[in-house]
Design an enzyme around this catalytic site. Structure first.
Site, mmCIF file in Angstrom:
data_model
loop_
_atom_site.group_PDB
_atom_site.id
_atom_site.type_symbol
_atom_site.label_atom_id
_atom_site.label_comp_id
_atom_site.label_asym_id
_atom_site.label_seq_id
_atom_site.Cartn_x
_atom_site.Cartn_y
_atom_site.Cartn_z
ATOM 1 N N CYS A 17 -20.619 18.713 15.852
ATOM 2 C CA CYS A 17 -21.179 17.717 16.533
ATOM 3 C C CYS A 17 -21.298 16.673 15.471
ATOM 4 O O CYS A 17 -21.088 16.968 13.741
ATOM 5 C CB CYS A 17 -23.294 17.815 16.768
ATOM 6 S SG CYS A 17 -24.036 18.420 15.704
ATOM 7 N N CYS A 20 -22.848 17.006 11.981
ATOM 8 C CA CYS A 20 -22.335 18.731 11.065
ATOM 9 C C CYS A 20 -21.415 17.269 10.080
ATOM 10 O O CYS A 20 -21.275 18.093 9.054
ATOM 11 C CB CYS A 20 -21.293 18.893 11.903
ATOM 12 S SG CYS A 20 -22.321 20.314 12.499
ATOM 13 N N ASP A 435 7.779 -14.242 11.115
ATOM 14 C CA ASP A 435 8.527 -14.608 10.234
ATOM 15 C C ASP A 435 9.130 -15.269 11.129
ATOM 16 O O ASP A 435 9.305 -14.049 12.912
ATOM 17 C CB ASP A 435 8.329 -14.263 9.590
ATOM 18 C CG ASP A 435 9.908 -14.342 8.612
ATOM 19 O OD1 ASP A 435 9.580 -15.455 7.803
ATOM 20 O OD2 ASP A 435 10.183 -13.365 8.400
ATOM 21 N N ASP A 629 9.457 -8.559 7.457
ATOM 22 C CA ASP A 629 9.645 -7.941 7.266
ATOM 23 C C ASP A 629 9.991 -7.492 6.091
ATOM 24 O O ASP A 629 10.845 -7.842 5.196
ATOM 25 C CB ASP A 629 10.740 -7.385 8.233
ATOM 26 C CG ASP A 629 11.907 -8.533 8.275
ATOM 27 O OD1 ASP A 629 11.619 -9.588 7.575
ATOM 28 O OD2 ASP A 629 12.792 -8.759 8.829
ATOM 29 N N ASP A 633 6.676 -12.162 2.933
ATOM 30 C CA ASP A 633 6.344 -11.685 4.176
ATOM 31 C C ASP A 633 4.814 -11.093 3.354
ATOM 32 O O ASP A 633 3.672 -11.436 4.190
ATOM 33 C CB ASP A 633 6.172 -11.479 5.167
ATOM 34 C CG ASP A 633 7.338 -12.159 5.976
ATOM 35 O OD1 ASP A 633 7.843 -13.402 5.676
ATOM 36 O OD2 ASP A 633 8.855 -11.599 6.321
#
Length: 735
Positions: A17, A20, A435, A629, A633
């Site tokens: 649980c 723990c 972009d 990409d 960026d």
């Protein structure tokens, strides 16, 4: 100077649980040099970040000291060449052993509890002394046999001053059994007409129902890691290595960069590398999502896990083992599954006081019913029901189970979330900065016009391409490809310096060449009078200067991505505002904006300006995602609430991003954000259900409206229902 940090994944067995989880995290965090400890309940895993000074064995010792187990070979598996698969095998082996023991105990508990229920609840099966003795024997066998695991776990938890689910089960079943034992002994010592109030069937039912629930839970948990296991299974265990011209079959774990291997038709590739001999077609669907095989010849890249079709290929290995693209994807999914979402902190805070609060409520329940004049037996039964019905397990499973399933589903769709926090942030995005080059466009631009002012068009293109031939920028590649298409001979370039988002400076044939934007040349003191009015609309302009004089320009056009307009429309359907942020000219950006449906445009933005624009939108109260990409960026990706990098881009962009889109390009952006929203919806549903369950059932049990047997069944089903709710995400698909 700070010490470098390391990250270690350790399987942790025996957790039940949220309490723990808290105990393990607290124990590991107390080890000097540990900077972070995230424990995942459904995956039974601890992810620990620590400095060089930490002995890894101390981490295992801390977990075991907290009362939990780490498989003996866990540390050894971390260092094997097979890495991720070895870790999973260590966890699987230990999990199978635990599941087998749990199944054995559950079968025994059910087999003994069934006749006990019949004897206790059906009058006339056994009478008098025989009935009492039978209940005593069967109840004791269940509670002190299969149920002993809960007493051991509960005692360990109490010893660490951190009561958990085991404590509640042990107290509930133990109280029912002990009170019945005392009553049975008294009655057997002095039998009389009225049978004693016995609750052996309640104690046994608690153990049996909880075990049934744990079996169902274990089965559901095993499905959470199917995606990672499936990815790693694609990599073959053996390979055909060529050593000194002799081919031999070796364990794939022994392969290293520089080795030569042969991949025969019908075999999967064992490592990343480059084809040096042979021709074939290779199925790369597991990486790209494309169903059609890709033709491969000398010089073509190959990736581990892909399937060779017709011809044999000789491959020189570039990356093996944990360094392959396939392994990195699997590890990214594992890391994301093991991370903790900010929303999970609510469950963590509740778990700290949940069990002590339930113990207090049970005590108050017993006292209140006694004061009201109810018998001690009935008051105890209602207190036991309170102890048993309370469920900290569902709280602990609500968030990590959904995160594990969602990140696995994302990987299947080609979307890698760096962690649970990325999912949570992604669910609240309301503005996306996009972009232009390679994101909204195809990323495959071509030269559409060359205008020479002081030199011929071919001479201008030759100088520009010579300067740009070492660059990876899409516009630079287009210029180089354009020169080669015209069979222009390129000269070597020296003293090359590039300014990100601006341009490049180089020496070609003894002449100083500048290629870039109007502003880039202006900063160098070069007057640019040509505005490119006679080039096609939407083309990007690369101005060229030779020896400090503007010599002309190269116009490069990059057509819109075929998926861009649909992706922008999908973002709007989600209530998200798309914004274009580009370093290109306003005219070019506006032309593209009209084509794809974006009207908010920021053009001529340098990398630092892109990041500033992102921060400005965040300051206005927007939750901002940035999609890009390229290297230029990276600052904006890092500045955004959520950075999404296209998998076709650079490693630097991916490193700065929170989400990597391996395939699908811009069309994957609305899919990723939709998945994030679906995940948070499931997490909130799970948390509401877990809180509502406890808020409703605990008062019902305290009011005497739930028997201990019914309470134990309800508690078991609550955990299973949370897991099944999370597993719905396995079937999630974009609309």
């Amino acid at each position: 100077m700070s010490n470098p940090t390391h990250v270690l994944d350790l399987p942790v067995l025996g957790m039940t649980c949220a309490a723990c989880v808290r105990r393990v995290e607290k124990a590991v965090a107390a080890v000097p040099g540990v900077t972070r400890a995230d424990v995942n309940l459904p995956l039974s895993r601890a992810q620990v970040e620590f400095s060089d000074e930490v002995d890894r064995a101390e981490l295992v010792k801390a977990i075991r000291g907290a009362g939990y187990e780490v498989p003996a070979d866990a540390l050894e598996a971390q260092g094997t060449p097979r890495g991720g698969s070895a870790r999973l095998e260590a966890i699987d082996h230990a999990t199978r052993q635990n599941a087998a023991a749990l199944r054995r105990d559950a079968i025994l508990a059910i087999a003994l509890t069934a006749p006990l229920l019949v004897i206790a609840m059906v009058h006339g099966v056994l009478d008098g002394k025989a009935s009492v003795i039978a209940q005593l024997v069967l109840g004791t066998l269940v509670v002190l046999g299969p149920g002993m695991r809960y007493f051991r776990g509960g005692w360990i938890a109490v010893r660490h001053l951190a009561p958990d689910m085991n404590t509640l089960i042990a107290l509930g079943a133990g109280a029912a059994w002990l009170s019945s034992l005392v009553a049975s002994i008294r009655w057997l010592a002095a039998p009389h007409a009225h049978l004693p109030a016995l609750y052996f069937e309640a104690g046994a039912s608690i153990v049996a129902f909880v075990m049934i629930g744990k079996l169902l839970e274990a089965r559901a948990r095993s499905r959470l890691t199917d995606a990672v296991r499936g990815l790693l299974s694609l990599s073959p265990t053996t390979a055909h290595r060529i050593t000194d011209g002799v081919e031999s079959e070796v364990d794939a774990a022994l392969l290293a960069a520089g080795d030569l291997i042969v991949v025969r038709p019908g075999e999967r590739v064992a490592a990343d590398g480059t084809v040096i001999e042979g021709r074939s077609s290779v199925d790369e669907a597991m990486l790209t999502g494309e169903s059609l095989p890709v033709d491969k010849a000398e010089g073509a890249p190959l990736y581990a896990g892909t399937l060779n079709h017709q011809g044999a290929l000789t491959v020189r290995i570039a990356r093996a083992g944990d360094d392959t693209t396939l392994a990195r994807i699997a590890h990214a999914v594992e890391d994301a599954q093991g991370s903790k979402a900010p929303i999970a902190r609510l469950a963590d805070r509740v778990s700290a006081w949940f069990v002590p609060a339930v113990l207090a409520i049970a005590a108050v329940t017993f006292g209140a019913w006694m004061i009201a004049g109810t018998s001690a037996d009935l008051s105890l039964e209602r207190a036991i029901a309170v102890l048993v019905v309370a469920c900290p397990c569902a709280l602990g499973l609500a968030t990590p189970a959904a995160v594990a399933v969602s990140t696995a589903r994302g990987a299947e769709l080609g979307i890698l979330f760096r962690g649970a926090a990325a999912l949570e942030v992604g669910s609240s995005i309301d503005l996306v900065c996009l972009d232009k080059t390679g994101t909204l466009t195809t990323g495959a631009p071509s030269v559409v016009r060359t205008i020479g002012r002081t030199v011929t068009a071919d001479e201008l293109l030759r100088f520009a391409a010579s300067a740009e031939q070492g660059s990876e920028h899409p516009l630079a590649r287009a210029i180089v490809d354009g020169a080669r298409a015209r069979s222009l001979a390129l000269d070597p370039a020296t003293e090359v310096t590039a300014e990100v988002g601006g341009g490049i400076t180089a020496t070609v044939g003894g002449k100083r060449i500048l290629v870039g934007s109007r502003d880039f040349l202006a900063l160098a003191g070069i007057d640019v009078t040509d505005d490119g009015a006679d080039v096609p609309a939407g083309a990007s302009l690369c101005h060229v200067a030779i020896e400090g004089v503007h010599a002309g320009l190269v116009a490069v056009a990059d057509p819109p991505s075929p998926d861009a307009a649909a992706a922008v429309q999908a973002l709007r359907a989600l209530g998200i505002t798309p914004v274009m942020v580009t370093g290109d000219r306003l005219e070019v950006a506006q032309e593209l904006g009209r084509a794809v449906g974006i009207d908010q445009i920021h053009a001529a933005a340098r990398p630092t300006e892109k990041a500033a624009l992102v921060r400005a939108e965040r300051d206005r109260g927007h939750r901002v995602a940035m999609v890009g990409d390229g290297i230029n960026d990276a600052p904006a990706l890092a500045a955004a609430d959520l950075g999404l990098a296209l998998g076709t881009g650079t490693d630097i962009a991916a490193a700065a991003a929170d989400v990597t889109l391996l395939r699908g390009g811009i069309s994957a952006v609305p899919i990723a954000l939709s998945l994030a929203r679906a995940t948070l919806h499931v997490i909130r549903t799970n948390l509401v259900a877990a809180f509502a369950y406890n808020a409703i059932c605990i008062p019902l049990a305290a009011a005497g409206l739930m028997s201990p047997m019914l309470a134990s069944a309800a508690m078991s089903l609550s955990s299973v229902s949370v897991l099944l709710s999370s597993l719905r995400l396995r079937r999630w698909s974009p609309r």
